[in-house]
Design a protein around this motif. Structure first.
Motif, PDB file in Angstrom:
ATOM      1  N   CYS A   1     -67.017 -66.702  59.334  1.00  0.00           N
ATOM      2  CA  CYS A   1     -67.558 -67.414  60.488  1.00  0.00           C
ATOM      3  C   CYS A   1     -68.372 -68.619  60.033  1.00  0.00           C
ATOM      4  CB  CYS A   1     -68.433 -66.475  61.312  1.00  0.00           C
ATOM      5  SG  CYS A   1     -69.268 -67.279  62.684  1.00  0.00           S
ATOM      6  N   PHE A   2     -68.074 -69.781  60.598  1.00  0.00           N
ATOM      7  CA  PHE A   2     -68.727 -71.007  60.124  1.00  0.00           C
ATOM      8  C   PHE A   2     -70.196 -71.103  60.493  1.00  0.00           C
ATOM      9  CE2 PHE A   2     -66.138 -73.520  63.597  1.00  0.00           C
ATOM     10  CZ  PHE A   2     -66.786 -72.856  64.632  1.00  0.00           C
ATOM     11  N   TRP A   3     -70.682 -70.317  61.442  1.00  0.00           N
ATOM     12  CA  TRP A   3     -72.099 -70.357  61.813  1.00  0.00           C
ATOM     13  C   TRP A   3     -72.979 -70.008  60.616  1.00  0.00           C
ATOM     14  CZ3 TRP A   3     -71.674 -66.750  66.674  1.00  0.00           C
ATOM     15  CH2 TRP A   3     -71.036 -67.432  67.713  1.00  0.00           C
ATOM     16  N   GLY A   4     -72.643 -68.926  59.939  1.00  0.00           N
ATOM     17  CA  GLY A   4     -73.454 -68.477  58.808  1.00  0.00           C
ATOM     18  C   GLY A   4     -73.340 -69.382  57.601  1.00  0.00           C
ATOM     19  N   VAL A   5     -72.143 -69.870  57.352  1.00  0.00           N
ATOM     20  CA  VAL A   5     -71.943 -70.774  56.214  1.00  0.00           C
ATOM     21  C   VAL A   5     -72.792 -72.030  56.402  1.00  0.00           C
ATOM     22  CG1 VAL A   5     -70.256 -72.138  54.919  1.00  0.00           C
ATOM     23  CG2 VAL A   5     -69.635 -69.859  55.755  1.00  0.00           C
ATOM     24  N   GLU A   6     -72.766 -72.594  57.607  1.00  0.00           N
ATOM     25  CA  GLU A   6     -73.568 -73.788  57.872  1.00  0.00           C
ATOM     26  C   GLU A   6     -75.060 -73.488  57.761  1.00  0.00           C
ATOM     27  OE1 GLU A   6     -73.829 -77.407  61.027  1.00  0.00           O
ATOM     28  OE2 GLU A   6     -73.782 -75.390  61.900  1.00  0.00           O
ATOM     29  N   ALA A   7     -75.511 -72.398  58.375  1.00  0.00           N
ATOM     30  CA  ALA A   7     -76.935 -72.055  58.345  1.00  0.00           C
ATOM     31  C   ALA A   7     -77.427 -71.862  56.915  1.00  0.00           C
ATOM     32  CB  ALA A   7     -77.191 -70.799  59.175  1.00  0.00           C
ATOM     33  N   TYR A   8     -76.601 -71.272  56.075  1.00  0.00           N
ATOM     34  CA  TYR A   8     -76.964 -71.047  54.674  1.00  0.00           C
ATOM     35  C   TYR A   8     -77.068 -72.366  53.917  1.00  0.00           C
ATOM     36  CZ  TYR A   8     -76.731 -69.081  49.952  1.00  0.00           C
ATOM     37  OH  TYR A   8     -76.992 -68.766  48.636  1.00  0.00           O
ATOM     38  N   PHE A   9     -76.023 -73.165  53.975  1.00  0.00           N
ATOM     39  CA  PHE A   9     -75.990 -74.375  53.148  1.00  0.00           C
ATOM     40  C   PHE A   9     -76.957 -75.456  53.623  1.00  0.00           C
ATOM     41  CE2 PHE A   9     -72.203 -72.485  51.355  1.00  0.00           C
ATOM     42  CZ  PHE A   9     -72.366 -72.792  50.013  1.00  0.00           C
TER      43      PHE A   9
END
Length: 169
Positions: free
Chosen positions: A10-18
């Motif tokens: 899910c791109f939500w978590g990837v974005e929030a992390y990076f």
């Protein structure tokens, strides 16, 4: 500045992390590596467009290396699982690294080859030249900042303190 597109479920978590990591200048979520033009989230979720949910990173290579970005990616995914991360299942949740700069291809392949020694199963992360990236709907941009209790398979607290931007310490 350089660009790389990462898919890790899910791109939500990837974005929030990076977006929390020093050297990452900008993040944007969207869809890449599919067969249709400018798909909607609903179309991507059908699996028929073959797009993957992804996060485009613009980064300062003087602050963070591509290899360090890849280490972070591998800390939040299981690179041996195909078409699933966390509770998210489907081709849109496959893992991938989509490069713009040809010189990055060898860095990525060398990194994965070294990482393979840490896994019994084969790493199944796609590595491809970046094709068209379609921005996701505004609703999805920076989703977990707007919805802090939203679902996320990524542990946002795994970022080492020395890698965090000041505003996230």
């Amino acid at each position: 500045m350089k660009q790389i597109v990462l898919a890790g479920g899910c791109f939500w978590g990837v974005e929030a992390y990076f977006k929390r990591i020093k050297g990452i200048i900008q993040t944007k979520v969207g869809y890449t590596d599919g067969t249709t033009i400018n798909p909607s989230y609903q179309e991507v979720c059908t699996g028929r467009t073959y797009h993957v949910e992804a996060c485009e990173l613009i980064y300062d290579e003087q602050v963070i290396s591509l290899e360090k970005i890849l280490k972070h990616l591998f800390s939040i995914i299981d690179p041996t699982i195909l078409n699933r991360q966390g509770n998210d299942v489907g081709t849109q949740y496959r893992t991938g690294i989509y490069y713009e700069d040809e010189s990055d291809a060898q860095v990525i392949r060398d990194f994965i080859q070294k990482e393979q020694a840490n896994y019994e199963q084969m790493i199944v992360v796609e590595v491809k030249k970046q094709t068209t990236f379609y921005d996701a709907e505004e609703f999805h941009q920076d989703y977990l900042t707007k919805n802090p209790m939203g679902y996320c398979h990524v542990n946002l607290y795994r970022i080492p303190k020395e890698d965090l931007k000041d505003e996230y310490r």
